[in-house]
Design a protein around this motif. Structure first.
Motif, PDB file in Angstrom:
ATOM      1  N   GLN A 191      65.093  96.246 -43.484  1.00  0.00           N
ATOM      2  CA  GLN A 191      65.497  96.265 -42.077  1.00  0.00           C
ATOM      3  C   GLN A 191      64.372  96.697 -41.144  1.00  0.00           C
ATOM      4  OE1 GLN A 191      68.612  99.148 -41.598  1.00  0.00           O
ATOM      5  NE2 GLN A 191      67.441 100.822 -42.514  1.00  0.00           N
ATOM      6  N   ASN A 192      63.361  97.398 -41.654  1.00  0.00           N
ATOM      7  CA  ASN A 192      62.270  97.867 -40.810  1.00  0.00           C
ATOM      8  C   ASN A 192      60.940  97.185 -41.104  1.00  0.00           C
ATOM      9  OD1 ASN A 192      63.989 100.840 -41.248  1.00  0.00           O
ATOM     10  ND2 ASN A 192      63.724  99.940 -39.218  1.00  0.00           N
ATOM     11  N   ILE A 193      61.021  96.016 -41.730  1.00  0.00           N
ATOM     12  CA  ILE A 193      59.836  95.185 -41.944  1.00  0.00           C
ATOM     13  C   ILE A 193      60.107  93.822 -41.316  1.00  0.00           C
ATOM     14  CG2 ILE A 193      58.440  93.988 -43.675  1.00  0.00           C
ATOM     15  CD1 ILE A 193      58.717  96.401 -45.468  1.00  0.00           C
TER      16      ILE A 193
ATOM     17  N   PHE B 260      65.152  98.493 -29.291  1.00  0.00           N
ATOM     18  CA  PHE B 260      64.046  99.390 -29.640  1.00  0.00           C
ATOM     19  C   PHE B 260      64.089  99.859 -31.090  1.00  0.00           C
ATOM     20  CE2 PHE B 260      64.074  99.553 -25.034  1.00  0.00           C
ATOM     21  CZ  PHE B 260      62.729  99.499 -24.730  1.00  0.00           C
ATOM     22  N   ASN B 261      64.720  99.064 -31.951  1.00  0.00           N
ATOM     23  CA  ASN B 261      64.562  99.301 -33.384  1.00  0.00           C
ATOM     24  C   ASN B 261      63.172  98.828 -33.775  1.00  0.00           C
ATOM     25  OD1 ASN B 261      67.368 100.142 -34.176  1.00  0.00           O
ATOM     26  ND2 ASN B 261      67.839  98.128 -33.316  1.00  0.00           N
ATOM     27  N   ALA B 262      62.489  99.614 -34.604  1.00  0.00           N
ATOM     28  CA  ALA B 262      61.100  99.306 -34.946  1.00  0.00           C
ATOM     29  C   ALA B 262      60.989  98.602 -36.288  1.00  0.00           C
ATOM     30  CB  ALA B 262      60.284 100.597 -34.970  1.00  0.00           C
ATOM     31  N   LYS B 263      60.035  97.653 -36.346  1.00  0.00           N
ATOM     32  CA  LYS B 263      59.745  96.944 -37.583  1.00  0.00           C
ATOM     33  C   LYS B 263      58.233  96.851 -37.766  1.00  0.00           C
ATOM     34  CE  LYS B 263      64.016  94.253 -37.617  1.00  0.00           C
ATOM     35  NZ  LYS B 263      64.664  92.985 -38.016  1.00  0.00           N
ATOM     36  N   LEU B 264      57.805  97.073 -38.991  1.00  0.00           N
ATOM     37  CA  LEU B 264      56.377  97.029 -39.309  1.00  0.00           C
ATOM     38  C   LEU B 264      55.950  95.585 -39.549  1.00  0.00           C
ATOM     39  CD1 LEU B 264      53.902  98.797 -39.807  1.00  0.00           C
ATOM     40  CD2 LEU B 264      54.628  99.019 -42.195  1.00  0.00           C
TER      41      LEU B 264
ATOM     42  N   ARG C 246      60.594 104.771 -42.701  1.00  0.00           N
ATOM     43  CA  ARG C 246      61.453 104.063 -43.667  1.00  0.00           C
ATOM     44  C   ARG C 246      60.742 102.829 -44.232  1.00  0.00           C
ATOM     45  NH1 ARG C 246      66.642 105.178 -40.234  1.00  0.00           N
ATOM     46  NH2 ARG C 246      67.718 106.714 -41.537  1.00  0.00           N
ATOM     47  N   ALA C 247      60.032 102.114 -43.367  1.00  0.00           N
ATOM     48  CA  ALA C 247      59.286 100.942 -43.826  1.00  0.00           C
ATOM     49  C   ALA C 247      58.210 101.354 -44.831  1.00  0.00           C
ATOM     50  CB  ALA C 247      58.661 100.213 -42.641  1.00  0.00           C
ATOM     51  N   LEU C 248      57.482 102.430 -44.524  1.00  0.00           N
ATOM     52  CA  LEU C 248      56.439 102.897 -45.442  1.00  0.00           C
ATOM     53  C   LEU C 248      57.035 103.424 -46.745  1.00  0.00           C
ATOM     54  CD1 LEU C 248      53.903 104.737 -43.076  1.00  0.00           C
ATOM     55  CD2 LEU C 248      53.699 102.468 -44.114  1.00  0.00           C
TER      56      LEU C 248
END
Length: 428
Positions: A189-191, A272-276, A243-245
């Motif tokens: 979800q964060n990538i 503003f949810n963040a994704k790598l 979380r992505a890391l």
């Protein structure tokens, strides 16, 4: 095998029909022997044998006709079935070939992508003409942002299907292949989600999901100067990146080091949810290559990587610490002092991060006096640990994540319960 099954009952029938004929033939032989012994009744038996010969002949003709008819019927049925199966296989193959080429319109591209989305190692292949039409011939009005030589365009395939198209460096084929390889296998979800890619002559394009609020760098250092990012939103962004890391370092098989974590590679959606993003330099953790190309951006690169080329998951933790300092201070990772001198955010902030009396003065004015001071000290302590010069002193990203989650409200994905509701400005 199927023909054997069909011929089996015919064989049994032929045996049954031929039995009386064989029996009759046997009788003839016996009669001939008897004739030698009793010449007196020769004339009577000759007539009897002539009648019997006629019946045998008729029986053989009838049996042969029956067998021939049954054989022709079986042959016809087998031929029809074989023709039907061949036609079915041909139609199935044509359907498969047609499916492979279903990228000539936006609707077909969506169908192609939806078919392949649940395959862990597959992404869609977009036709260049589609990307050209969706970006208005890659016009400047379609540009979302630029990062070095890389340009990201907004692609409008139709009113229900939008995406971001990144034009990769023309001389970076290896990095392009590396990013496609990693992102086609990752589901988190964060990538960032890779929807597909396109190769056209010497040009390379990557098609991502559209992130409406751009990059964290643009939000913090662009025209708005971080005004849209409240204290809680900044903490939520930090948790999303952590979380992505954690997924890359702890749950990916094999473990992965991103190698280029920075605020411009942290993308924000409409909430503003963040994704790598940007995995062109990502590599398996612990692997060292003699001719490994140096990667990273000045201000985010860990000291041991610069001095000795040593690369571990702790290198990503250092870069995360710099991003966390950006969220706290609103400052860029590198500030030019003169034309030949610059100061890093880490060297500028460290003396003040460890002094509680000075800490409030270095905060971004947008969030100053908007948080619980105890929480601020906790976040500052995490940042200090992440940017330690010695890698062994830095925490694991899992520990960082567990330290930040209790500071983020439940409504934003954390575990903090606050008495006052989060305003619409905070939650977006």
């Amino acid at each position: 095998m199927n023909l054997l099954v069909l011929f089996l009952p015919v064989w049994v029938l032929s045996i049954s029909l031929s039995s009386p004929i064989l029996h009759a033939a046997s009788s003839i032989s016996v009669s001939q022997n008897a004739q030698a012994e009793s010449p007196g009744i020769q004339e009577v038996r000759a007539v009897h044998h002539q009648n019997l010969d006629k019946r045998i002949l008729i029986g053989l003709v009838a049996c042969s006709g029956l067998l021939g008819g049954v054989f022709l019927i079986i042959l016809y049925v087998w031929f029809c079935r074989h023709k039907t199966l061949k036609h079915s296989r041909s139609k199935s193959q044509d359907t498969t070939e047609a499916a492979k080429g279903e990228t000539l319109s936006s609707v077909n591209a969506k169908l192609n992508y939806s078919r392949m989305a649940d395959k862990k190692s597959s992404v869609a292949i977009f036709e260049y003409q589609m990307l050209e039409a969706a970006t208005n011939s890659f016009s400047t009005s379609s540009i979302i942002r630029e990062s070095g030589s890389r340009i990201i365009y907004r692609a409008n395939f139709d009113e229900h299907f939008q995406a971001a198209v990144k034009k990769a460096d023309s001389d970076a084929d290896k990095e392009f292949e590396n990013e496609v390889s990693w992102l086609s296998k990752m589901r988190h979800q964060n990538i960032i989600k890779l929807m597909g890619y396109c190769i056209h002559d010497q040009s390379r394009f990557l098609v991502y999901e559209l992130m409406e609020n751009g990059s964290l760098e643009t939000q913090l250092h662009g025209p708005n100067r971080g005004s849209s990012l409240t204290w809680y939103l900044r903490l939520r962004i930090a948790v999303d990146v952590a979380r992505a890391l954690e997924y890359l370092h702890e749950h990916s098989n094999p473990p992965v080091v991103h190698r280029d974590l920075k605020s411009s590679n942290v993308l924000l959606d409409s909430n503003f949810n963040a994704k790598l993003s940007d995995f062109e330099f990502a590599m398996v953790s612990g692997m060292q290559h003699k001719n490994m190309k140096m990667s990273g951006t000045l201000g985010y690169v860990a000291p041991e990587y610069i001095s000795h080329g040593k690369l571990t998951d702790k290198s990503d933790v250092y870069a995360f610490g710099v991003v966390l300092l950006e969220l706290l201070t609103g400052r860029k990772p590198i500030v030019n002092m003169t034309s030949h001198q610059y100061q890093s955010l880490v060297s500028w902030a460290m003396p003040q991060l460890t002094d509680r009396s000075k800490l409030p003065s270095i905060l971004d004015p947008v969030i100053r006096d908007t948080m619980d001071w105890k929480h601020l000290y906790q976040v500052a302590a995490v940042a200090v640990l992440c940017v330690q010069a010695e890698p062994s002193y830095r925490p694991l990203i899992t520990d960082v994540l567990h330290s930040l989650i209790p500071l983020v409200p439940v409504e934003l994905g954390g575990s903090l319960r606050i008495t006052e509701p989060i305003s619409s400005e905070n939650s977006h």
